[in-house]
Design a protein around this motif. Sequence first.
Motif: not given
Length: 129
Positions: A35-41, A43-51
């Motif tokens: 769950a921790s690894m999925i959550s991190m992935a 969040k990274n993808a959501q940050s990329l979408l925002l960028s």
Amino acid sequence: MKTPKDMKRELEREIVRCEELLKLYQEIPTGFFGASMISMAIKNAQSLLLSGNYDTDTAKKCLKDLQEISEAELAILKSVEEWAEKKIQIHKEIMRTHELYPKDWHEGNIQALSDLSSFLDEEIKKIKS
């Protein structure tokens, strides 16, 4: 080569899929690390979408990380958890039977249940590896 628009759509689709898997991982005690690894992935993808930077190697890595999150891993975790629950049930049954029939209890019965418990331990190790 994917267009930025295609990359954005694919990232969004994978985020939704992984969010559903994340809920399942969070429900099982053995799923914390996953769950921790999925959550991190996610969040990274959501940050990329925002960028909005979809034409980068980072975007490709984010997408790959999301795509590698597998339902098969979840099935393995659930299987290990089921085996662990069976082992706990066996131990409880050993104790209950011993308490109910202390005079009639034979070492052979204890050994048979102990052997079964050891067998389950080995099966859990196989599943984990």
